[in-house]
Write an enzyme that holds these catalytic residues in place. Sequence first.
Site, PDB file in Angstrom:
ATOM      1  N   ASP A 172       0.787  -1.233   0.000  1.00 13.64           N
ATOM      2  CA  ASP A 172       0.000   0.000   0.000  1.00 13.64           C
ATOM      3  C   ASP A 172       0.824   1.291   0.000  1.00 13.64           C
ATOM      4  OD1 ASP A 172      -2.545   1.418   0.176  1.00 13.64           O
ATOM      5  OD2 ASP A 172      -2.016   1.857   2.246  1.00 13.64           O
ATOM      6  N   CYS A 219     -21.684  -4.196  -6.664  1.00 16.22           N
ATOM      7  CA  CYS A 219     -21.063  -4.838  -7.823  1.00 16.22           C
ATOM      8  C   CYS A 219     -21.509  -6.295  -7.945  1.00 16.22           C
ATOM      9  CB  CYS A 219     -19.543  -4.769  -7.695  1.00 16.22           C
ATOM     10  SG  CYS A 219     -18.714  -5.567  -9.083  1.00 16.22           S
ATOM     11  N   CYS A 233     -22.272  -2.831 -17.660  1.00 16.32           N
ATOM     12  CA  CYS A 233     -22.752  -2.513 -16.309  1.00 16.32           C
ATOM     13  C   CYS A 233     -22.267  -1.128 -15.866  1.00 16.32           C
ATOM     14  CB  CYS A 233     -22.244  -3.579 -15.341  1.00 16.32           C
ATOM     15  SG  CYS A 233     -22.614  -3.241 -13.617  1.00 16.32           S
ATOM     16  N   CYS A 238     -22.025   0.715 -10.172  1.00 13.12           N
ATOM     17  CA  CYS A 238     -21.210   1.449  -9.191  1.00 13.12           C
ATOM     18  C   CYS A 238     -21.293   2.950  -9.438  1.00 13.12           C
ATOM     19  CB  CYS A 238     -19.762   0.969  -9.222  1.00 13.12           C
ATOM     20  SG  CYS A 238     -19.033   0.979 -10.871  1.00 13.12           S
TER      21      CYS A 238
END
Length: 340
Positions: free
Chosen positions: A127, A248, A184, A187
């Site tokens: 990260d 999702c 799609c 989101c």
Amino acid sequence: MKAVALECGFELAGIAAAEPVREAAYYRQWVADGFAGEMRYLTDRRAALRDDPRTLLPSARSILCVGKLYNGPQPYSTQFAGDDLAWISRYAWGEDYHDVLRRGLARAVDRLRALADGPFEWKICVDTAPLLERAYARHAGLGWIAKNTCLINQAMGSWFFLGELLLSLDLAPDEPPPDRCGTCTRCIEACPTQAIVPTGLAEGPAWALDARLCISYFTIELRGPVPEALRPGIGRHVFGCDICQDVCPWNRRAPLTTDRAFAPAHFAPRLEKLAALSEGEFREMFRGTAIPRARYSGFLRNVAIAMGNAGEGKFRAPLEKLATSPEPMVAEAARWALRQ
Ligand code: B12
Ligand code: SF4
Ligand code: SF4
């Protein structure tokens, strides 16, 4: 390599070449567009380090990219009632993932040392290193970068963290999987603050995340006041946001983690309890989790906004107390909440 990663507690593993990737150009565009907001660690001299992973380990030839599931059996935020409860995002319920992934990767290094023919150099990243983690994980075959900008794996969904082991070893790279978002747009439609925006790029991703509009950015990274117009969209979120992953379809049957490290220490705590925490109690309650990243003042600001959005009369007294906070950002958020 991959078998070792799986033995060390990772559900996903793949190899990418330790070379520059074309996604770096898009990252530069993203920064130039101002989408990083005030996250200076993404825009200062460390931005350029993302151009080539060899700035982190000059001898690097390959990257072992790993994914670790953190999903629990608890309901999704979009299916969870209770206006007097705070929503802490799924990824922050248990032990701080930086520590958990680093431990797993350190174990992998030990195993590889025992197996390798000769010495090798390595570096663990989780990260915080200036590395385009999603881009390399995509090249390592772990998933595609979706419209919500998360990395999604066809079998595992998107509830997983990423980590990397940079290695001086020459390993055969994997292939990126195809993009399976198709037509799609769930989101994009579900995001309460419309943070997933069209890029208008002729080449490159069609959608980007403007962090300056994202609840996750406001509640974790932003050190100052949240823009007033966007506060209602924050709802009862006090740390991070899961909505664009909750809706999702690839997370409908997402597998659960078996690692006890991610079992929730504090699932949906009461807002009143959080508003009353002293700084010491805040540190004690969330010790070892990712939540202290928001800092005490940022966290109280978030709690005040969530109380304002809940609009319950019983929050008047705790908000009046927060309005006397010596921290101007907290006092201002509490005054705003009282007006709501
Ligand atoms: C800054 C940051 C944030 C910021 C900005 C997020 C963002 N989407 O950029 C904020 C605070 C908002 C954030 C939020 C979250 N984050 Co965060 N974050 C990071 C961090 C430190 C850097 C990401 C970054 O560089 N962003 C800038 C954008 C431009 O880069 P990018 O996301 O890598 O995007 C690349 C793709 O868009 C790519 N691309 C996509 N499609 C295409 C198509 C083509 C053709 C091309 C050329 C390129 C391309 O190009 C970009 C450059 O590589 C990473 C760790 C790391 N070192 O990478 C974690 C990381 C991305 N975060 C993570 C998580 C878990 C979250 C949250 C879920 C936490 C939460 N519940 O609140 C949310 C998710 C919000 C979301 N929808 O993205 C995980 C993601 C795991 C996964 N499965 O994807 C990471 C990888 C940390 C980790 N080690 O596990 N995060
Ligand atoms: S994390 Fe929340 S605010 Fe950010 S893009 Fe996803 S749904 Fe929108
Ligand atoms: S909700 Fe739809 S568009 Fe968004 S990431 Fe999932 S599959 Fe892709």
